[in-house]
Design a protein around this motif. Structure first.
Motif, short mmCIF file in Angstrom:
data_model
loop_
_atom_site.label_atom_id
_atom_site.label_comp_id
_atom_site.label_asym_id
_atom_site.label_seq_id
_atom_site.Cartn_x
_atom_site.Cartn_y
_atom_site.Cartn_z
N ASP A 197 0.71 -1.23 -0.37
CA ASP A 197 -0.03 0.06 -0.25
C ASP A 197 1.41 1.37 -0.53
N SER A 229 -6.43 10.57 -3.13
CA SER A 229 -6.90 10.96 -1.83
C SER A 229 -5.95 11.58 -1.56
N ARG A 238 -12.75 9.38 -4.10
CA ARG A 238 -12.79 7.64 -3.84
C ARG A 238 -12.30 7.43 -5.32
N LEU A 239 -10.79 8.07 -5.78
CA LEU A 239 -10.35 6.89 -6.79
C LEU A 239 -8.79 6.70 -6.52
#
Ligand code: PMP
Ligand code: GLU
Length: 378
Positions: A197, A229, A238-239
């Motif tokens: 991540d 974000s 929200r991508l």
């Protein structure tokens, strides 16, 4: 009426605290919200304009699940140029937020009873995502700088994946080449997947961000997650996206096709502009975050809270055990100083003595928060 499986899934503490701070402020109180990890900058205008233009062009219809080809190609290009990851756009999927990328990847990778290694205090949603899949988390220990100390001992016959989050939420730690190589070697030796991540990759202070997927032999076992974000201040859009081996992405796409279908069409066009347009807003944002980090770390020291200097992201994670531990300290901060912060227990057992303070707030608000906390500690 509801499933037993869900009974073990807690509410997201970060989302809960943010909602609580908003509610108190709406009721007329002056709460300084250092609880949630959300850049307080506006989304750059060129990105907003790209979304508006695409709506006007009529880009408002369904898309293929994995996203528009132009954005997937731009992401593959970015992964190559910025991260040294060579991957075909066919193996990139665009999703509504990095959170969905993590959720889908974990569901694709784990079976009932499988284990996922998390390295020390880790972001709130990882363990619930593992539990949704029927898996369980094994916590690797870390030292005072939040670097792993016993990774090899955390691998069992049930381990299927290691989750890496560098720069880290909540600790701000940035892993160097040596640690990442150790993780890579373990993954290869034990045939594990790595979920990397990298959502805070650009928010580093003089440190180098290195991608797990760039190491030799790691591209076929690494799923790289990233999103818009944090670096482009696009939390509400929200991508996000993920890229990884074909056998994983096939199932990720199947999950997406039966759940969210795809990320919002015109938001994807804004994503292209974010990646291909000017990048100076990131530099300005990181310079500002660095000043805030320094202000917060030295201000906390002045009031008796010792805290290591984080190399990335926008959180400090001091040990407040001598003040009664993270839960009671965060509670006191809110009730006595009206400063919202997140108790470290939200990030796993290693976080219990800590509190997470986000510096995604103006220097004026941070100074005010420090003053209030100073008074609270007498
Ligand atoms: N990973 C980490 C470490 C995060 O802090 C966040 C912030 N919410 C996410 C993933 C999810 O980001 P997004 O807003 O793209 O869903
Ligand atoms: N990632 C941010 C945080 O940790 C946003 C909230 C969330 O998605 O959990 O505060």
């Amino acid at each position: 009426m509801v499933s037993e499986r869900l009974a073990s899934i807690p509410e997201s503490t970060t989302m809960k605290i943010s909602a609580m701070a908003k509610k108190l402020n709406a009721a007329g109180l002056d709460v300084i919200d250092l609880g949630v990890g959300e850049p307080d900058f506006d989304t750059p205008k060129n990105i907003c304009d790209a979304a508006i233009d695409s709506i006007r062009r009529g880009e408002t219809h369904y898309l293929p699940t994995s996203g528009i080809p132009e954005l997937r190609a731009a992401i593959a290009e970015k992964l190559y140029n910025d991260n040294g990851i060579e991957i075909s756009p066919d193996l990139v999927s665009v999703v509504p937020g990095a959170k969905m990328a993590i959720f889908a990847a974990i569901q694709a990778l784990l079976d009932e009873g499988d284990e996922c290694v998390l390295i020390g205090p880790s972001w709130v949603s990882y363990e619930p995502c593992v539990n949704f899949a029927g898996g369980r988390v094994r916590w690797a220990q870390v030292d005072e700088e939040f670097k792993p100390t016993d990774l090899a001992d955390s691998i069992t016959s049930k381990t299927r994946m290691i989750l890496v989050n560098s720069p880290s939420n909540p600790t701000g730690a940035v892993f160097g080449r040596e640690i990442l190589e150790e993780i890579g070697d373990l993954a290869i030796d034990h045939n594990l997947a790595v979920l990397s991540d990298e959502i805070y990759e650009k928010i580093v202070y003089g440190q180098e961000h290195i991608s797990m997927g760039s190491f030799p032999g790691m591209s076929e076992r690494t799923v790289t997650v990233n999103g818009f974000s944090k670096c482009y201040a696009m939390t509400g859009w929200r991508l996000g996206y993920l890229a990884g081996p074909q056998e994983v992405m096939k199932w990720v796409n199947r999950i997406l096709s039966h759940s969210v279908s795809h990320a919002t069409t015109f938001v994807q066009w804004a994503g292209i502009e974010a990646l291909k347009g000017p990048q100076d807003s990131i530099r300005a944002m990181v310079a500002e975050f660095k000043e805030r980090r320094d202000l917060l770390v030295s201000g906390l020291e002045d009031i008796g809270i010792v805290c290591s200097l984080p190399g990335g992201a926008f959180y400090v994670f001091p040990d407040v055990s001598e003040f009664g531990g993270g839960d009671s300290f965060a509670e006191r901060m809110l009730s006595e100083a009206m400063v919202a912060a997140t108790p470290g227990s939200a990030f796993g057992p290693g976080g219990v003595g800590h509190v997470r303070i986000s510096y995604a707030a103006s220097k004026e608000r941070l100074t005010e928060a420090l003053e209030r906390m100073g008074k609270m500690l007498g």
